[in-house]
Motif scaffolding. Structure first.
Motif: not given
Length: 239
Positions: A177-184
């Motif tokens: 996502d926009a923060n570089g975390l895995p997309l759900p």
């Protein structure tokens, strides 16, 4: 003839922006007058970084017979503008008394401009308004962000080996996502392998293929390089 060369900008740390065929040079410590210049000249490590930045900049001007030279100049000027702000009241980064911070700023620029990905770095635009930002990283590393404001926004995952080269011609990035975390993924829950972009860069464009759910959005397609914009133009827009 020597006086006829088009010298564009003499900057505080001694780099000179010239025509693509000319060589940039590092700081001339014999003529250093500003406090920042003198700090760099008194520190062998900083002075080495300064010379490496100058050499890498000169080389980048000649890549693809100068095809991206306008971007290289603007990118260098953007970095220099921020770097020259060190010690000013409106600079939120280093102070002139923090030599370790100044040294790190130079080191970070070395990592970027010497990167094997620097020649592909910058801003790319798709016909439908999507934008792709390609940030160089140390060695051949890179970070990727693709977005169409206000809501379609992915970036390469904040994990080691999330953005790699597949041979000399393709870049592969696992996106979050926009923060570089895995997309759900609504079916499988958070899935770090649920969005992968494969890129084929060329001097003035990038073609992107997509695999995975990617939040239900499409980031594939052709993006043309915009040589008039730099990554610094977007440092605040997305955050």
């Amino acid at each position: 003839m020597r006086n006829g060369l088009a010298k564009a900008i003499c900057v505080a740390i001694g780099l000179v922006v010239m025509t693509p065929a000319a060589q940039a040079r590092g700081i001339d410590c014999a003529k250093a007058t500003s406090r920042l210049d003198k700090i760099i000249c008194a520190d062998p490590e900083m002075l080495d970084y300064d010379g490496r930045i100058a050499a890498a900049y000169a080389n980048a001007l000649t890549v693809w017979k100068g095809a991206i030279a306008p971007y290289v100049r603007k990118d260098q000027q953007a970095w220099l503008q921020a770097f020259r702000a060190i010690g000013r009241d409106d600079n939120g980064g280093c102070t002139l008394d923090d030599k370790a911070c100044i040294r790190q700023e130079l080191r970070s620029r070395v990592d970027d401009i010497e990167s094997g990905s620097y020649q592909h770095s910058g801003v790319y635009l798709a016909a439908d308004g999507r934008k792709l930002l390609l940030h160089p990283r140390r060695a051949n590393g890179f970070a990727l962000r693709v977005f169409k404001l206000p809501d379609a926004n992915v970036m390469s995952l904040e994990e080691e080996r999330a953005a790699l080269w597949d041979g000399p011609d393709f870049m592969v990035a696992k996106m979050g996502d926009a923060n570089g975390l895995p997309l759900p993924n609504p079916q499988d829950g958070p899935d770090p392998d649920g969005c992968t972009l494969r890129l084929a860069p060329s001097p003035l464009s990038i073609r992107v293929w997509q695999t995975g759910y990617c939040g239900g959005r499409n980031y594939a397609g052709d993006f043309r390089r915009d040589l008039t914009q730099t990554l610094a133009d977007y440092q605040f827009e997305l955050f």
